[in-house]
Each structure stands twice: as C-alpha cells, then as structure tokens.
Design a protein around this motif. Structure first.
Motif, PDB file in Angstrom:
ATOM      1  N   LEU A  10       0.847  -1.186   0.000  1.00 22.69           N
ATOM      2  CA  LEU A  10       0.000   0.000   0.000  1.00 22.69           C
ATOM      3  C   LEU A  10       0.882   1.235   0.000  1.00 22.69           C
ATOM      4  O   LEU A  10       1.807   1.347   0.806  1.00 22.69           O
ATOM      5  N   THR A  11       0.600   2.174  -0.893  1.00 28.29           N
ATOM      6  CA  THR A  11       1.299   3.447  -0.896  1.00 28.29           C
ATOM      7  C   THR A  11       0.333   4.550  -1.311  1.00 28.29           C
ATOM      8  O   THR A  11      -0.630   4.304  -2.053  1.00 28.29           O
ATOM      9  N   THR A  12       0.579   5.756  -0.793  1.00 30.11           N
ATOM     10  CA  THR A  12      -0.250   6.927  -1.119  1.00 30.11           C
ATOM     11  C   THR A  12       0.672   8.016  -1.649  1.00 30.11           C
ATOM     12  O   THR A  12       1.003   8.967  -0.921  1.00 30.11           O
ATOM     13  N   PRO A  13       1.112   7.920  -2.897  1.00 32.33           N
ATOM     14  CA  PRO A  13       2.108   8.864  -3.409  1.00 32.33           C
ATOM     15  C   PRO A  13       1.593  10.271  -3.640  1.00 32.33           C
ATOM     16  O   PRO A  13       2.384  11.193  -3.846  1.00 32.33           O
ATOM     17  N   ALA A  14       0.294  10.469  -3.599  1.00 33.88           N
ATOM     18  CA  ALA A  14      -0.308  11.793  -3.733  1.00 33.88           C
ATOM     19  C   ALA A  14      -1.525  11.834  -2.811  1.00 33.88           C
ATOM     20  O   ALA A  14      -2.063  10.794  -2.432  1.00 33.88           O
ATOM     21  N   PRO A  15      -1.991  13.051  -2.436  1.00 33.30           N
ATOM     22  CA  PRO A  15      -3.094  13.133  -1.467  1.00 33.30           C
ATOM     23  C   PRO A  15      -4.353  12.397  -1.900  1.00 33.30           C
ATOM     24  O   PRO A  15      -5.100  11.889  -1.067  1.00 33.30           O
ATOM     25  N   ASP A  16      -4.593  12.330  -3.207  1.00 29.32           N
ATOM     26  CA  ASP A  16      -5.817  11.701  -3.713  1.00 29.32           C
ATOM     27  C   ASP A  16      -5.543  10.414  -4.483  1.00 29.32           C
ATOM     28  O   ASP A  16      -6.350   9.991  -5.295  1.00 29.32           O
ATOM     29  N   LEU A  17      -4.380   9.802  -4.234  1.00 35.08           N
ATOM     30  CA  LEU A  17      -4.004   8.591  -4.970  1.00 35.08           C
ATOM     31  C   LEU A  17      -3.628   7.481  -3.995  1.00 35.08           C
ATOM     32  O   LEU A  17      -2.726   7.646  -3.166  1.00 35.08           O
ATOM     33  N   GLN A  19      -2.492   3.480  -4.046  1.00 33.13           N
ATOM     34  CA  GLN A  19      -2.070   2.318  -4.820  1.00 33.13           C
ATOM     35  C   GLN A  19      -2.022   1.122  -3.875  1.00 33.13           C
ATOM     36  O   GLN A  19      -1.263   1.127  -2.903  1.00 33.13           O
ATOM     37  N   HIS A  20      -2.838   0.110  -4.171  1.00 35.44           N
ATOM     38  CA  HIS A  20      -2.930  -1.059  -3.304  1.00 35.44           C
ATOM     39  C   HIS A  20      -2.853  -2.316  -4.153  1.00 35.44           C
ATOM     40  O   HIS A  20      -3.584  -2.460  -5.139  1.00 35.44           O
ATOM     41  N   TYR A  21      -1.952  -3.193  -3.765  1.00 35.73           N
ATOM     42  CA  TYR A  21      -1.791  -4.467  -4.467  1.00 35.73           C
ATOM     43  C   TYR A  21      -1.874  -5.581  -3.427  1.00 35.73           C
ATOM     44  O   TYR A  21      -0.955  -5.711  -2.589  1.00 35.73           O
ATOM     45  N   LEU A  22      -2.959  -6.337  -3.454  1.00 36.21           N
ATOM     46  CA  LEU A  22      -3.144  -7.410  -2.488  1.00 36.21           C
ATOM     47  C   LEU A  22      -2.039  -8.451  -2.618  1.00 36.21           C
ATOM     48  O   LEU A  22      -1.531  -8.972  -1.617  1.00 36.21           O
ATOM     49  N   ASP A  23      -1.646  -8.731  -3.852  1.00 36.59           N
ATOM     50  CA  ASP A  23      -0.484  -9.579  -4.142  1.00 36.59           C
ATOM     51  C   ASP A  23       0.439  -8.742  -5.018  1.00 36.59           C
ATOM     52  O   ASP A  23       0.326  -8.744  -6.242  1.00 36.59           O
ATOM     53  N   GLY A  24       1.315  -8.004  -4.366  1.00 36.03           N
ATOM     54  CA  GLY A  24       2.140  -7.042  -5.084  1.00 36.03           C
ATOM     55  C   GLY A  24       3.597  -7.464  -5.171  1.00 36.03           C
ATOM     56  O   GLY A  24       4.053  -8.387  -4.486  1.00 36.03           O
ATOM     57  N   LEU A  25       4.327  -6.743  -6.017  1.00 34.55           N
ATOM     58  CA  LEU A  25       5.762  -6.976  -6.175  1.00 34.55           C
ATOM     59  C   LEU A  25       6.474  -5.628  -6.188  1.00 34.55           C
ATOM     60  O   LEU A  25       6.088  -4.714  -6.922  1.00 34.55           O
ATOM     61  N   VAL A  49      14.481 -12.822 -11.104  1.00 37.80           N
ATOM     62  CA  VAL A  49      14.923 -12.014  -9.961  1.00 37.80           C
ATOM     63  C   VAL A  49      14.591 -12.736  -8.656  1.00 37.80           C
ATOM     64  O   VAL A  49      13.476 -13.246  -8.499  1.00 37.80           O
ATOM     65  N   PRO A  50      15.524 -12.804  -7.710  1.00 37.97           N
ATOM     66  CA  PRO A  50      15.210 -13.404  -6.405  1.00 37.97           C
ATOM     67  C   PRO A  50      14.076 -12.643  -5.723  1.00 37.97           C
ATOM     68  O   PRO A  50      14.090 -11.412  -5.676  1.00 37.97           O
ATOM     69  N   VAL A  51      13.106 -13.377  -5.196  1.00 41.84           N
ATOM     70  CA  VAL A  51      11.934 -12.767  -4.582  1.00 41.84           C
ATOM     71  C   VAL A  51      11.850 -13.188  -3.121  1.00 41.84           C
ATOM     72  O   VAL A  51      11.890 -14.372  -2.792  1.00 41.84           O
ATOM     73  N   GLU A  52      11.722 -12.186  -2.229  1.00 44.33           N
ATOM     74  CA  GLU A  52      11.543 -12.450  -0.808  1.00 44.33           C
ATOM     75  C   GLU A  52      10.083 -12.219  -0.448  1.00 44.33           C
ATOM     76  O   GLU A  52       9.580 -11.097  -0.569  1.00 44.33           O
ATOM     77  N   PRO A  53       9.370 -13.234  -0.005  1.00 39.92           N
ATOM     78  CA  PRO A  53       7.975 -13.037   0.420  1.00 39.92           C
ATOM     79  C   PRO A  53       7.917 -12.363   1.792  1.00 39.92           C
ATOM     80  O   PRO A  53       8.691 -12.711   2.688  1.00 39.92           O
ATOM     81  N   LEU A  54       7.027 -11.419   1.938  1.00 37.64           N
ATOM     82  CA  LEU A  54       6.875 -10.705   3.201  1.00 37.64           C
ATOM     83  C   LEU A  54       5.424 -10.803   3.659  1.00 37.64           C
ATOM     84  O   LEU A  54       4.505 -10.556   2.879  1.00 37.64           O
ATOM     85  N   SER A  55       5.239 -11.123   4.919  1.00 33.98           N
ATOM     86  CA  SER A  55       3.905 -11.272   5.491  1.00 33.98           C
ATOM     87  C   SER A  55       3.552 -10.023   6.278  1.00 33.98           C
ATOM     88  O   SER A  55       4.283  -9.619   7.178  1.00 33.98           O
ATOM     89  N   GLY A  56       2.437  -9.411   5.918  1.00 37.84           N
ATOM     90  CA  GLY A  56       2.012  -8.171   6.550  1.00 37.84           C
ATOM     91  C   GLY A  56       1.638  -7.156   5.488  1.00 37.84           C
ATOM     92  O   GLY A  56       1.358  -7.517   4.336  1.00 37.84           O
ATOM     93  N   LEU A  57       1.632  -5.890   5.846  1.00 36.34           N
ATOM     94  CA  LEU A  57       1.303  -4.812   4.923  1.00 36.34           C
ATOM     95  C   LEU A  57       2.548  -3.978   4.685  1.00 36.34           C
ATOM     96  O   LEU A  57       3.076  -3.341   5.600  1.00 36.34           O
ATOM     97  N   ILE A  58       3.026  -3.971   3.443  1.00 41.28           N
ATOM     98  CA  ILE A  58       4.217  -3.210   3.062  1.00 41.28           C
ATOM     99  C   ILE A  58       3.798  -1.779   2.733  1.00 41.28           C
ATOM    100  O   ILE A  58       2.936  -1.564   1.877  1.00 41.28           O
ATOM    101  N   VAL A  59       4.406  -0.800   3.421  1.00 41.83           N
ATOM    102  CA  VAL A  59       4.128   0.613   3.152  1.00 41.83           C
ATOM    103  C   VAL A  59       5.457   1.356   3.105  1.00 41.83           C
ATOM    104  O   VAL A  59       6.482   0.852   3.589  1.00 41.83           O
ATOM    105  N   PRO A  60       5.482   2.556   2.539  1.00 39.86           N
ATOM    106  CA  PRO A  60       6.735   3.334   2.551  1.00 39.86           C
ATOM    107  C   PRO A  60       7.194   3.602   3.981  1.00 39.86           C
ATOM    108  O   PRO A  60       6.388   3.675   4.913  1.00 39.86           O
TER     109      PRO A  60
END
Length: 419
Positions: A10-17, A19-25, A49-60
């Motif tokens: 989950l990221t909010t790069p602008a006040p009205d934007l 971006q959410h990816y339930l299964d994101g990369l 590319v090596p991929v590390e799975p992370l459990s939880g909610l990834i945010v900036p």
C-alpha cells in the motif's frame, strides 16, 4: 544487485491517490525502486529475480518532519506549558550535549528507536553545540538513513546554550562544508524560535539560507499563545510569521513546526511562499498548546507533514501520531481519512522536506525505504483487524498500533530492523 519483495503493498504517493496491491511486487536495484505493481503483471518481466515473500502490509518508510534527538531522555516530563517546560526540563538536558560522548550515545539510541518505529527519514533538531550535529550525522551515515539536521542558533538562549551571531555563521558553514553530499544527509539552518535569536542572528540565518540553495530552514512558529504574544510584542509584528519574513526565512525551503495559532493572512503567506508545516499532534496535546487546523492549511494550499516532536511529543511511533492527528481533526470538526493520514506520514512528509523525488511513495526511481506492518501485532489488533477491509485495517493500526506493529524496516532495500 536486483531483487524483489512480494506481499500486500500500500502506498499513497499523492493526497488523492491510493495504490494497493493485495499480491504485489516491489522490485529494487542498488537501493532504488525499479518497479511496483501487481505480482501477476510484473512476474513475467522479472522472472529470474530473487523474490523475498513478506507477510504483513508493506508501506513506505515513515517520514518524521519534526523531532528533537537531544530530548529523547526527557520524553514524558511532567507539567508545564511550552516556555516553562523548556526552562524546567529541556534546556538543562540539552546542556549535556557539550559532551561529544554523550551526544554519540543518545544519537545511536535515537536513530535505532526511529528504525524500530518504522521511521526511515527525519528532520531533526540537534543542539547549539556543533558536535551534537556531527554525532547525529555520523550515526545516520553508518545506518544509511536520510536525516536532515543542523546546529541550533540561539544567541539569546540560557547560559550554557548560548552562541553568538558569529559562531552561528562560522559553525554552520563548517558543518555544511563537512557534511554536504555525504550519504543521504541534508542540512537545515535551525534558529530555535524567534525569541531565542537576536535580530543579528536571524539575519545570519537568512544569509545562510540564501547562500546555500541545497539547505532547508527549520524552526518553530505559533505553537503557544504566550509565545505568540511575546514574539509579536518584541518584533512589533502583525503576526509571528512577520518576524521570520523580514529576515528572508519564509520560502519554499522553510518548514515551520506547529503553526497552531495562524490567521488567514499568515496561512496565506505560507501558501504563497511554498513553506511547509509539521503537524505535531501529540506534543500539542501534551503541552496544552492547541489544536492544529489541517482544513485551514488545506484552504491556502500549504504543504503539511506529520511530526512526532519527541520529547514534547509522547511517542516515536508515526502510527500513533497518525491516530492522534485523527483525534485533533475530530476536535476541529473534520474527519481525517486513514489514507490521508498515511500520506501525511510518508509522501506528504517527503514533499514538506523537498524530497518527493527521492522517498515517500515507493515509485520507480525513488529510494527503497519501506516497512512491513503487522495488523495482528497484539491480541486486540488481531481481533479488530480479522476480516477487515483495507481502510478499516489501516485505521485500526493508526489508533491501536505502535512500535509493535513494525515487523521490519528496510533502508534502500536492505533490512535495518527486524522485530
């Protein structure tokens, strides 16, 4: 080296934007974001590319736009409002930073506490002592954190915390020369507040800001009604902001903490100048200073970020700070959306610090500072967030969460803290 992280993002790069990816990369190369999106869309492009799975909610990573590292040991100091609180608790504590060994010890603890709470970038007050800045910058450099700080200017300060206009200029210039361009560090010209500097020293601050186009100006404004009255009386100013404006300190590289007691003219001047505000709800409540009016700032287009303001602030947690910001807005008759709160603590903070191109949104080309939040960090949170939608889950963490929610903190794609 290129690698990737897979999980809910989950990221909010602008006040009205949002971006959410339930299964994101999130794809990272040499500390920078290469790509962000749905795993299904990106997996084909980055299959090797090596991929590390992370459990939880990834945010900036969180961005704290106003905090005092020398006040770490005085957090939760009882009693008094701003001016007497400074005299009783803070100025005595800051005198100890004449010792470089003491500054080194506190700086290391402080930065580790930021990382433990998911804060990866911060605008930080040091003390009047040149060595207090060196200690902080050395510790930040070793951790590759994005830290902005500067020597505090206060030639009208108490004995033991008093410099001169000449020392302010010379020591600030030396620090800028010593640290400019090193790691992810930035410099801020830092008059404590208008009452602790003479006119001559405020002119020095304006000269420094004008001479160095890559430095910020960081100070306090309109925090406490008694302080406001004293400033306006001393300077014969229509408003507190005029005291700074006459010395060239109100501009697009200026960030003012608090700004609670602002009329339309003052807020309009900030919007016109492109200056930013650090909204510090926990300290404003703790010191009884007042309730910041986010809607008022929005009306004049003023950029706002969130600040913990430790040690008047009562928590290093920017999650908890978001929750307290919600409560302040409620008292002001407005509702702070949880996604807007996250924006204020990430991309909004980056914008306030002039770092939108570098951090805050996990956008391609930005530095890969991010954290992993655990919505089940406590039994109560686990119960409250079970089956919850995204907004409800985020809001529950903002109101009920703290450092225990931060499972991991990454700096430039490298693990810096793990719970």
């Amino acid at each position: 080296m290129i690698h990737a992280f897979r999980g809910e993002i989950l990221t909010t790069p602008a006040p009205d934007l949002v971006q959410h990816y339930l299964d994101g990369l999130l794809v990272v190369e040499d500390g920078l974001v290469v790509a962000l999106g749905a795993y299904a869309d990106l997996a084909g492009r980055f299959g090797d590319v090596p991929v590390e799975p992370l459990s939880g909610l990834i945010v900036p990573g969180f961005i704290d736009t106003h905090i005092h590292y020398p006040q770490t040991g005085r957090i939760a100091a009882h009693g008094q409002q701003l001016l007497s609180w400074l005299e009783q608790h803070i100025f005595p504590a800051e005198k100890a930073f004449a010792s470089r060994a003491h500054a080194d010890h506190v700086a290391a603890f402080f930065l580790d506490e930021l990382l433990r709470n998911g804060t990866t970038s911060a605008l930080v007050f040091a003390t009047v002592h040149e060595g207090s800045v060196d200690a902080l910058f050395e510790a930040a450099l070793s951790r590759n954190m994005r830290i902005i700080s500067g020597k505090v200017l206060m030639d009208l300060g108490p004995e033991g915390l008093r410099d001169t206009p000449e020392a302010a200029r010379g020591e600030s210039e030396a620090l800028i020369a010593r640290w400019r361009g090193r790691g992810r560090l930035g410099y801020a010209v830092t008059p404590r507040f208008a009452l602790t500097s003479s006119d001559a020293q405020l002119r020095v601050a304006g000269d420094l800001l004008a001479a160095h186009g890559d430095v910020m100006m960081h100070t306090h404004m309109a925090e406490n009604r008694g302080e406001c009255a004293a400033v306006e009386a001393r300077f014969g100013a229509a408003h507190y902001i005029d005291a700074y404006d006459r010395f060239g300190l109100v501009g697009p590289r200026s960030l003012f903490a608090h700004c609670i007691h602002m009329n339309d003219a003052a807020m309009g001047r900030m919007g016109q100048a492109g200056s930013a505000i650090a909204f510090c709800p926990t300290s404003n409540l703790f010191l009884g200073s007042g309730l910041f009016d986010l809607t008022h700032a929005d009306r004049f287009g003023v950029c706002v970020g969130l600040g913990s303001d430790v040690g008047a602030g009562t928590s290093f947690s920017m999650l908890a700070t978001q929750g307290e910001a919600y409560k302040v807005c409620q008292m002001r008759g407005s509702v702070l959306d949880p996604f807007r709160a996250l924006y204020l603590a990430t991309a909004g903070g980056a914008r306030a610090l002039g770092l939108s191109d570098r951090v805050g949104g996990l956008q391609a080309g930005q530095e890969a500072d991010f954290i992993v939040l655990d919505p089940g960090a406590t039994p109560l949170l686990a119960m409250r967030t079970q089956g919850a939608g995204l907004a409800e889950k985020l809001f529950a963490m903002q109101v009920l969460g703290d450092d225990r929610c931060v499972a991991r903190t990454y700096i430039a794609g490298i693990l810096a803290h793990s719970r």
